[in-house]
Design an enzyme around this catalytic site. Structure first.
Site, PDB file in Angstrom:
ATOM      1  CB  THR A   1      -1.081  -0.202   0.990  1.00 17.32           C
ATOM      2  OG1 THR A   1      -1.815  -0.802   0.744  1.00 17.32           O
ATOM      3  CG2 THR A   1      -1.526   1.371   1.395  1.00 17.32           C
ATOM      4  CB  CYS A   2       4.181   2.414   1.646  1.00 18.13           C
ATOM      5  SG  CYS A   2       3.016   1.320   3.134  1.00 18.13           S
TER       6      CYS A   2
END
Length: 159
Positions: free
Chosen positions: A48-49
């Site tokens: 996600t980062c």
């Protein structure tokens, strides 16, 4: 205790990668006299980062600055070498990467999480904040496994 809107950021030493190597960054000096959009991720190069959080701030950098942000910065409980490599591989030239290698900043903010079940140990929670002259102006902390309120788009809506 988690930091709140209206509170001064703790004074901690972070690290940023430069062409000359790692450079210490005192939070008191770094945030003084300017408005910074700061976001934190649990880990560089994590799904996600890398796919959403960092790219959103890279893409919205000019819009954030048009709304009064002087600098966009990212912090994570990773070392400066990892943060530098992540910035380079993500074409994140406009984002200042602030390594919190030992998690001291996350701990001082009261925004740590336990990523042990994923082999990650103590990490920062996912959040974003607007810091104005060292004082928290906006704070957006995500629930576990979520990515909504810490996004660049959400922050733009707050400015």
């Amino acid at each position: 205790m988690t930091i709140s809107v209206g509170e001064q950021l703790p004074q901690v030493t972070l690290t940023k990668m430069t062409a000359q190597g790692p450079e210490p960054v005192d939070t008191g000096d770094y945030f003084k006299g300017r408005r910074v959009a700061l976001f934190a991720v649990p880990g560089a190069f994590t799904p996600t980062c890398s796919a959403k959080h960092l790219p959103g701030f890279v893409e919205k950098d000019a819009e954030l600055k048009a709304k009064g942000i002087d600098e966009v910065a990212c912090t994570s409980v990773n070392d400066a070498f990892v943060m530098g490599a992540w910035a380079k591989s993500s074409n994140a030239d406009g984002v200042t990467m602030l390594a919190d290698g030992n998690g001291d900043f996350a701990e001082a903010l009261g925004l740590t999480m336990d990523g042990s079940k994923f082999g990650m140990g103590k990490r920062s929670q996912r959040y974003s904040m607007v810091v104005n002259d060292g004082v928290v102006e906006q704070l957006n902390v995500e629930g576990p496994g979520e990515f909504n309120v810490s996004s660049a788009d959400h922050m733009l809506g707050q400015l």
